[in-house]
Design a protein around this motif. Structure first.
Motif, mmCIF file in Angstrom:
data_model
loop_
_atom_site.group_PDB
_atom_site.id
_atom_site.type_symbol
_atom_site.label_atom_id
_atom_site.label_comp_id
_atom_site.label_asym_id
_atom_site.label_seq_id
_atom_site.Cartn_x
_atom_site.Cartn_y
_atom_site.Cartn_z
ATOM 1 N N ASN A 347 0.825 -1.203 0.000
ATOM 2 C CA ASN A 347 0.000 0.000 0.000
ATOM 3 C C ASN A 347 0.865 1.262 0.000
ATOM 4 O OD1 ASN A 347 -2.702 0.554 -0.065
ATOM 5 N ND2 ASN A 347 -2.752 1.196 2.075
ATOM 6 N N ALA A 348 1.860 1.260 0.905
ATOM 7 C CA ALA A 348 2.724 2.437 1.026
ATOM 8 C C ALA A 348 3.514 2.655 -0.265
ATOM 9 C CB ALA A 348 3.674 2.257 2.206
ATOM 10 N N HIS A 349 4.041 1.571 -0.845
ATOM 11 C CA HIS A 349 4.806 1.699 -2.092
ATOM 12 C C HIS A 349 3.916 2.194 -3.236
ATOM 13 C CE1 HIS A 349 8.011 -0.596 -0.136
ATOM 14 N NE2 HIS A 349 8.782 -0.304 -1.146
ATOM 15 N N ALA A 350 2.670 1.717 -3.230
ATOM 16 C CA ALA A 350 1.765 2.074 -4.324
ATOM 17 C C ALA A 350 1.386 3.556 -4.282
ATOM 18 C CB ALA A 350 0.511 1.214 -4.257
ATOM 19 N N TRP A 351 1.297 4.107 -3.072
ATOM 20 C CA TRP A 351 0.763 5.461 -2.955
ATOM 21 C C TRP A 351 1.809 6.521 -2.632
ATOM 22 C CZ3 TRP A 351 -4.106 6.842 -4.232
ATOM 23 C CH2 TRP A 351 -4.992 5.782 -4.489
ATOM 24 N N ALA A 352 3.020 6.121 -2.257
ATOM 25 C CA ALA A 352 4.033 7.113 -1.865
ATOM 26 C C ALA A 352 4.405 7.994 -3.055
ATOM 27 C CB ALA A 352 5.273 6.394 -1.349
ATOM 28 N N ALA A 353 4.726 9.242 -2.721
ATOM 29 C CA ALA A 353 5.197 10.148 -3.775
ATOM 30 C C ALA A 353 6.686 9.884 -4.027
ATOM 31 C CB ALA A 353 4.975 11.594 -3.343
ATOM 32 N N SER A 354 7.435 9.757 -2.942
ATOM 33 C CA SER A 354 8.873 9.557 -3.142
ATOM 34 C C SER A 354 9.521 8.728 -2.030
ATOM 35 C CB SER A 354 9.576 10.917 -3.201
ATOM 36 O OG SER A 354 9.418 11.596 -1.968
ATOM 37 N N ARG A 355 8.797 8.549 -0.930
ATOM 38 C CA ARG A 355 9.479 7.965 0.221
ATOM 39 C C ARG A 355 8.545 7.042 1.015
ATOM 40 N NH1 ARG A 355 13.835 9.590 3.772
ATOM 41 N NH2 ARG A 355 14.371 11.205 2.276
ATOM 42 N N VAL A 356 9.131 5.942 1.484
ATOM 43 C CA VAL A 356 8.426 5.016 2.388
ATOM 44 C C VAL A 356 9.361 4.755 3.564
ATOM 45 C CG1 VAL A 356 7.553 2.659 2.681
ATOM 46 C CG2 VAL A 356 7.125 3.867 0.547
ATOM 47 N N SER A 357 8.807 4.732 4.762
ATOM 48 C CA SER A 357 9.671 4.401 5.898
ATOM 49 C C SER A 357 9.004 3.338 6.768
ATOM 50 C CB SER A 357 9.988 5.650 6.713
ATOM 51 O OG SER A 357 8.876 6.022 7.477
ATOM 52 N N VAL A 358 9.838 2.470 7.295
ATOM 53 C CA VAL A 358 9.366 1.396 8.185
ATOM 54 C C VAL A 358 10.161 1.519 9.473
ATOM 55 C CG1 VAL A 358 9.028 -1.086 8.466
ATOM 56 C CG2 VAL A 358 9.130 -0.095 6.172
ATOM 57 N N SER A 359 9.458 1.679 10.583
ATOM 58 C CA SER A 359 10.168 1.693 11.863
ATOM 59 C C SER A 359 9.480 0.717 12.809
ATOM 60 C CB SER A 359 10.204 3.104 12.451
ATOM 61 O OG SER A 359 8.892 3.554 12.660
ATOM 62 N N VAL A 360 10.301 -0.036 13.518
ATOM 63 C CA VAL A 360 9.769 -1.055 14.429
ATOM 64 C C VAL A 360 10.393 -0.856 15.794
ATOM 65 C CG1 VAL A 360 9.442 -3.517 14.822
ATOM 66 C CG2 VAL A 360 9.626 -2.655 12.497
ATOM 67 N N GLY A 361 9.570 -0.873 16.812
ATOM 68 C CA GLY A 361 10.077 -0.746 18.182
ATOM 69 C C GLY A 361 9.142 -1.433 19.146
ATOM 70 N N ARG A 362 9.466 -1.296 20.418
ATOM 71 C CA ARG A 362 8.583 -1.852 21.445
ATOM 72 C C ARG A 362 8.078 -0.706 22.316
ATOM 73 N NH1 ARG A 362 7.681 -6.966 21.677
ATOM 74 N NH2 ARG A 362 9.167 -8.485 20.898
ATOM 75 N N GLU A 363 6.775 -0.625 22.449
ATOM 76 C CA GLU A 363 6.162 0.420 23.264
ATOM 77 C C GLU A 363 5.001 -0.206 24.007
ATOM 78 O OE1 GLU A 363 4.870 3.447 20.608
ATOM 79 O OE2 GLU A 363 6.849 3.758 19.750
ATOM 80 N N ARG A 365 3.496 -1.484 27.141
ATOM 81 C CA ARG A 365 3.479 -2.830 27.738
ATOM 82 C C ARG A 365 4.232 -3.830 26.854
ATOM 83 N NH1 ARG A 365 -1.727 -4.522 27.238
ATOM 84 N NH2 ARG A 365 -1.969 -2.889 25.688
ATOM 85 N N ASP A 366 5.325 -3.371 26.296
ATOM 86 C CA ASP A 366 6.187 -4.271 25.535
ATOM 87 C C ASP A 366 5.560 -4.747 24.228
ATOM 88 O OD1 ASP A 366 8.765 -5.035 25.701
ATOM 89 O OD2 ASP A 366 8.317 -7.076 26.349
ATOM 90 N N ASP A 367 4.498 -4.084 23.766
ATOM 91 C CA ASP A 367 3.924 -4.462 22.476
ATOM 92 C C ASP A 367 4.899 -4.107 21.350
ATOM 93 O OD1 ASP A 367 1.677 -5.421 23.563
ATOM 94 O OD2 ASP A 367 0.332 -3.852 22.816
ATOM 95 N N LEU A 368 4.836 -4.928 20.310
ATOM 96 C CA LEU A 368 5.628 -4.660 19.117
ATOM 97 C C LEU A 368 4.885 -3.599 18.305
ATOM 98 C CD1 LEU A 368 8.193 -5.941 17.926
ATOM 99 C CD2 LEU A 368 6.712 -7.472 16.641
ATOM 100 N N THR A 369 5.580 -2.516 17.961
ATOM 101 C CA THR A 369 4.925 -1.442 17.211
ATOM 102 C C THR A 369 5.627 -1.270 15.862
ATOM 103 O OG1 THR A 369 4.384 -0.354 19.280
ATOM 104 C CG2 THR A 369 4.219 0.967 17.299
ATOM 105 N N ILE A 370 4.872 -1.518 14.804
ATOM 106 C CA ILE A 370 5.438 -1.417 13.455
ATOM 107 C C ILE A 370 4.721 -0.276 12.735
ATOM 108 C CG2 ILE A 370 5.870 -2.649 11.295
ATOM 109 C CD1 ILE A 370 5.359 -5.270 12.956
ATOM 110 N N ALA A 371 5.461 0.770 12.430
ATOM 111 C CA ALA A 371 4.854 1.940 11.759
ATOM 112 C C ALA A 371 5.370 2.024 10.323
ATOM 113 C CB ALA A 371 5.181 3.210 12.530
ATOM 114 N N ILE A 372 4.436 2.086 9.383
ATOM 115 C CA ILE A 372 4.801 2.184 7.969
ATOM 116 C C ILE A 372 4.210 3.493 7.425
ATOM 117 C CG2 ILE A 372 4.515 1.140 5.690
ATOM 118 C CD1 ILE A 372 4.440 -1.587 7.205
#
Lengths: 445, 222
Positions: A347-363, A365-372
């Motif tokens: 989805n991100a690749h299809a709609w991005a104008a020039s840039r896509v970023s993926v960041s993954v961390g733990r926030e 209560r220790d949940d895995l957080t994946i932001a695209i």
């Protein structure tokens, strides 16, 4: 069906009531035994007194009775104390204790302690002995039966406290053992809970053979369930793949440049393909659950997908940033993780104008957080609203991508991603960034 | 341009080959991994359409073998397996593009044209030589913005020269890329075609480089 019965409560109630019953029986038996012992002591005392009196009483030459140095204890001097002695010469009483005053005692059996009544009607135990060498001379000693009961009462607290202490100790031991015996069950329940959340992939063996049978069965059921899921997925996949090749033939024959171009047929083929894709992808995710889980390192999965999409969307020349710590992992199926991240990254690749970023961390209560994130036009409001609703309405409006065929199914992809995340007790959050672009955030336990 | 179509479903292979021929590609077909492995290494294809589920092996293994042999053959995977994992496996094995079945014919042609243009080092947009232009998406050739009336064979020759320009293309190379495997190759026919093309594309020129081959040139004033 829910039940309120408790194994612990049932075991404790049964055992504690049983212990109380046994203790009651023990108490009664102890009291009876004590009374019997006191009675024996009482009789021994009577016999000693009677023998003492028998030994000291003599008849003189003149026929007078001499008591010698018989000196019983003070109770025999106290009026109607219940402790009496007397000497009979034939039917005549020739001597008696001062406690009797001027009363008499009925004759009692010779040589055997027997119950009788005192001058005041009190219950007595009496023993009569004949004096040797003095025919017709008979000594009788009697004591109050109430003395036995008084002694019994005096000693009863010792019996009672012993029995109660023993009972309490037994109950404590039982309570402790019941808890100890049920602890492995509690541990098993906790392990099953961890299994469900994906912290475990199978139930670990128990140190108790009885529970190991259950553990083995649970693991076998789990394996069966996994196999069933795999079989169901395989069947759906085989059916879908089996249909796709004949559909490809139809699409080629009736499509532009084919031997018999017919737009209606190619449209129908497109519809069938969408239907197959939708059902196949739903089948893949229908049983997604942390209970069927492995630990999947995130970085390789993201890098693989970014690598693939860098080819699919090569013409777009997008800049892709990936920020993932090396040791982060997802507890679940690799296929499910690929499905979720694949949909969002596509989805991100299809709609991005020039840039896509993926960041993954733990926030949180220790949940895995994946932001695209992408810097495209952002999610339409209709999508943001549709994805917050539970009714799984497909956000098909979002299904038009400027690039590539696969991206055209992204409306379905977002819903599937949300559904998979939900089954893992996670969630998918969609938002538009303040500046420009869309942010899809997956929060997974 | 000449393609290798690897597809074990005979009906689909025939139908798709027909579509591609009508789009002016020369198409060879094979139905097994063994045939494909050999053909891909021997024949000078401009691109390959590769099915993954072949009766004697996986198409990805064939692709991996080609890449291990340093073959840069542009490969479009055409498969019914379209999970993200399949996509990743395809690209990791060295595929250049990936298309799921069923597909639209024009999509296959578009993807192939893009692959061929990229492998020739071309940028996005039409390939231009003077007044001549090749629409990389449709494969259509125009002259001063108007469609050029060409026979299928003429279009094959001209497209190849356009993609390769300004390089010199030998007659052998040209025949390798415009004739199918089982077709009799005739250099005289190529000479005839080139002559006809020279008339149709003037003022652009197809220059004959003695002892080397042909080169497309924008002509005077370019």
């Amino acid at each position: 069906m829910a039940t309120k019965r408790s194994l612990r409560r049932q075991a404790l109630t049964t055992l504690l009531v049983s212990i109380a019953g046994v203790m009651l029986v023990a108490l009664v038996l102890s009291v009876l035994l004590l009374r019997f012992t006191l009675l024996r002591d009482f009789e021994t005392r009577l016999r000693a007194l009677a023998q003492d009196l028998q030994a000291t009483v003599t008849r003189g030459q003149d026929g007078a009775i001499d008591l010698g140095d018989f000196t019983p204890d003070a109770a025999f001097s106290e009026r109607f104390s219940g402790w009496y002695w007397l000497v009979r010469d034939g039917e005549a009483i020739v001597a008696r204790s001062r406690s009797m005053v001027a009363e008499s005692l009925p004759s009692s059996g010779l040589g055997e302690t027997q119950p009788t009544k005192g001058p005041r009607g009190e219950a007595l135990l009496a023993l009569s002995l004949s004096v040797r060498g003095a025919d017709g001379l008979l000594v009788t000693v009697a004591g109050p039966e109430s003395a036995i009961d008084r002694a019994l009462l005096d000693d009863l607290w010792i019996v009672l406290s012993s029995v109660v202490t023993l009972g309490l100790m037994l109950m404590l031991v039982v309570w402790s053992q019941v808890n100890r015996a049920l602890k492995p069950l509690q541990d098993l329940a906790e392990d099953l809970g961890r299994l469900r959340t994906g912290a475990l992939t199978e139930v670990p063996p128990s140190q108790f053979s009885e529970l190991n049978a259950v553990v083995t069965l649970v693991n076998a059921l789990l394996a069966d369930s996994r196999n069933l899921v795999a079989q169901a997925r395989d069947t759906a996949a085989k059916l879908a793949h089996g249909l796709k090749t004949p559909l490809a033939l139809l699409a080629a024959r009736f499509g532009t440049g084919g031997t018999s171009p017919d737009l209606k047929v190619t449209d129908a083929v497109d519809s069938m393909r969408c239907l197959i894709d939708q059902n196949l992808r739903t089948a893949r995710t229908a049983r997604a659950s942390a209970a069927f889980s492995d630990t999947v390192p995130l970085r390789p999965v993201v890098e693989d997908l970014v690598f693939a999409f860098s080819h699919v969307f090569r013409e777009r020349q997008l800049l892709v940033d990936v920020d993932i710590l090396e040791d982060l992992a997802f507890r679940g199926s690799r296929d499910d993780l690929q499905e979720m991240l694949g949909n969002l990254l596509e989805n991100a690749h299809a709609w991005a104008a020039s840039r896509v970023s993926v960041s993954v961390g733990r926030e949180e209560r220790d949940d895995l957080t994946i932001a695209i994130r992408d810097d495209g036009p952002g999610f339409p409001d209709s999508i943001l609203v549709a994805m917050t609703q539970d009714n799984s309405s497909s956000p098909a409006d979002y299904a038009t991508s400027p690039t590539g065929e696969r991206a055209q199914s992204n409306g379905l992809g977002l819903r599937i991603t949300r559904d998979i995340a939900t089954r893992y007790n996670g969630r998918l959050e969609l938002a538009n960034s303040a500046g420009n672009g869309a942010v899809a955030t997956l929060r997974l336990p | 341009m000449r393609l290798l179509l690897v597809e074990d479903e005979t009906s689909l292979a025939e139908e798709l080959a027909g579509v591609l021929r009508r789009a002016d590609f020369a198409v060879d077909t094979c139905a097994t991994a063994a045939e494909a492995r050999e053909a891909g290494l021997i024949e000078p294809y401009d691109a390959v359409i590769l099915d993954l589920g072949l009766p004697d092996g996986n198409g990805l293994d064939v692709l991996a073998d080609w890449r291990a042999q340093k073959s840069l053959l542009p490969v479009l995977i055409l498969t019914a397996h379209d999970r993200f994992a399949d996509l990743v496996a395809g690209f990791r094995a060295g595929a250049d593009d990936f298309l799921a079945k069923p597909f639209r014919n024009e999509e296959v042609v578009l993807r192939l044209m893009a692959l061929i243009r990229r492998s020739a080092g071309g940028a996005q947009g039409p390939i231009v030589c003077g007044d001549l232009a090749l629409d990389a998406a449709s494969g259509e050739v125009t002259m001063s913005g108007l469609p050029l009336k060409l026979t299928a064979f003429e279009r094959r020759v001209l497209r190849y020269l356009l993609i390769k320009q300004p390089a010199v293309v030998s007659r052998t190379e040209l025949s390798d890329h415009v004739y199918e495997r089982d077709t009799d190759r005739n250099f005289n026919s190529i000479e005839v075609i080139v002559s006809r093309l020279r008339r149709k594309i003037a003022p652009c020129q197809i220059e004959t480089v003695r002892g080397e081959g042909y080169r497309l040139d924008a002509g005077h004033g370019d």
